[in-house]
Design a protein around this motif. Structure first.
Motif, mmCIF file in Angstrom:
data_model
loop_
_atom_site.group_PDB
_atom_site.id
_atom_site.type_symbol
_atom_site.label_atom_id
_atom_site.label_comp_id
_atom_site.label_asym_id
_atom_site.label_seq_id
_atom_site.Cartn_x
_atom_site.Cartn_y
_atom_site.Cartn_z
ATOM 1 N N UNK A 1 -5.584 3.379 -18.286
ATOM 2 C CA UNK A 1 -4.956 4.222 -17.275
ATOM 3 C C UNK A 1 -3.625 3.590 -16.911
ATOM 4 N N UNK A 2 -2.638 4.423 -16.695
ATOM 5 C CA UNK A 2 -1.306 3.926 -16.347
ATOM 6 C C UNK A 2 -0.894 4.576 -15.039
ATOM 7 N N UNK A 3 -1.184 3.880 -13.935
ATOM 8 C CA UNK A 3 -0.767 4.359 -12.627
ATOM 9 C C UNK A 3 0.578 3.756 -12.239
ATOM 10 N N UNK A 4 0.782 2.496 -12.638
ATOM 11 C CA UNK A 4 1.975 1.764 -12.242
ATOM 12 C C UNK A 4 2.206 0.669 -13.284
ATOM 13 N N UNK B 1 0.270 -2.965 -13.807
ATOM 14 C CA UNK B 1 -0.456 -3.292 -15.034
ATOM 15 C C UNK B 1 0.041 -4.613 -15.627
ATOM 16 N N UNK B 2 1.350 -4.854 -15.582
ATOM 17 C CA UNK B 2 1.889 -6.113 -16.101
ATOM 18 C C UNK B 2 1.356 -7.296 -15.296
ATOM 19 N N UNK B 3 1.312 -7.153 -13.990
ATOM 20 C CA UNK B 3 0.795 -8.237 -13.147
ATOM 21 C C UNK B 3 -0.690 -8.475 -13.411
ATOM 22 N N UNK B 4 -1.436 -7.398 -13.599
ATOM 23 C CA UNK B 4 -2.855 -7.537 -13.911
ATOM 24 C C UNK B 4 -3.056 -8.199 -15.270
ATOM 25 N N UNK B 5 -2.237 -7.827 -16.252
ATOM 26 C CA UNK B 5 -2.333 -8.432 -17.587
ATOM 27 C C UNK B 5 -2.067 -9.931 -17.506
ATOM 28 N N UNK B 6 -1.066 -10.318 -16.721
ATOM 29 C CA UNK B 6 -0.771 -11.739 -16.539
ATOM 30 C C UNK B 6 -1.944 -12.454 -15.883
ATOM 31 N N UNK B 7 -2.528 -11.844 -14.859
ATOM 32 C CA UNK B 7 -3.675 -12.440 -14.174
ATOM 33 C C UNK B 7 -4.851 -12.599 -15.134
ATOM 34 N N UNK B 8 -5.072 -11.611 -15.984
ATOM 35 C CA UNK B 8 -6.164 -11.694 -16.951
ATOM 36 C C UNK B 8 -5.919 -12.807 -17.965
ATOM 37 N N UNK B 9 -4.666 -12.945 -18.420
ATOM 38 C CA UNK B 9 -4.339 -13.993 -19.396
ATOM 39 C C UNK B 9 -4.593 -15.387 -18.823
ATOM 40 N N UNK B 10 -4.464 -15.552 -17.524
ATOM 41 C CA UNK B 10 -4.644 -16.852 -16.885
ATOM 42 C C UNK B 10 -6.104 -17.217 -16.625
ATOM 43 N N UNK C 1 0.813 -1.218 0.000
ATOM 44 C CA UNK C 1 0.000 0.000 0.000
ATOM 45 C C UNK C 1 0.849 1.272 0.000
ATOM 46 N N UNK C 2 2.049 1.185 0.573
ATOM 47 C CA UNK C 2 2.899 2.377 0.652
ATOM 48 C C UNK C 2 3.525 2.739 -0.695
ATOM 49 N N UNK C 3 3.783 1.726 -1.538
ATOM 50 C CA UNK C 3 4.496 1.989 -2.791
ATOM 51 C C UNK C 3 3.619 1.889 -4.028
ATOM 52 N N UNK C 4 2.407 1.422 -3.885
ATOM 53 C CA UNK C 4 1.550 1.219 -5.047
ATOM 54 C C UNK C 4 0.411 2.226 -5.036
ATOM 55 N N UNK C 5 0.334 2.986 -6.117
ATOM 56 C CA UNK C 5 -0.755 3.946 -6.249
ATOM 57 C C UNK C 5 -2.048 3.184 -6.506
#
Length: 119
Positions: free
Chosen positions: A76-79, A83-92, A49-53
């Protein structure tokens, strides 16, 4: 300024769709709890939470005729790493039902707003 308030003539404004554009009768659907499925696939060990917007993230992708996802785009590009981790989760993700047009599966773009919460 004057340029910002000047109106274009009606004949200068037009919209065109490609000839292969379809508007399906039934939109793509995920079979199950989408938030829980993303959470299970999402690797968040490097985020805190401290480092992730946090906030709302908008992602767009195509649900293909076989239910797979392709062309994942973040609106939207916050981080970038997030976004890469979310894209990987979506692909799975398994469980997407494709859109239907005239009773046949068709590829369709799906827009998904996500709000992330860390515990």
């Amino acid at each position: 300024s004057y340029a910002g308030t000047k109106k274009l003539p009606n004949e200068a404004v037009y919209v065109s769709l490609s000839t292969d554009s379809v508007f399906p009768e039934i939109l793509p659907q995920f079979d199950g709890n989408l938030a829980a499925a993303i959470g299970q696939n999402f690797s968040y060990t490097d985020f805190s939470p401290e480092t992730t917007a946090l906030g709302r993230t908008y992602v767009s992708f195509i649900v293909d005729t076989d239910g797979s996802l392709k062309d994942i785009v973040f609106l939207t590009v916050n981080n970038i790493e997030l976004n890469r981790s979310l894209a990987t989760a979506l692909q799975l993700l398994n469980g997407w039902k494709p859109a239907l047009h005239n009773g046949k599966p068709v590829a369709c773009r799906y827009n998904l707003p996500l709000t992330l919460h860390f515990q």
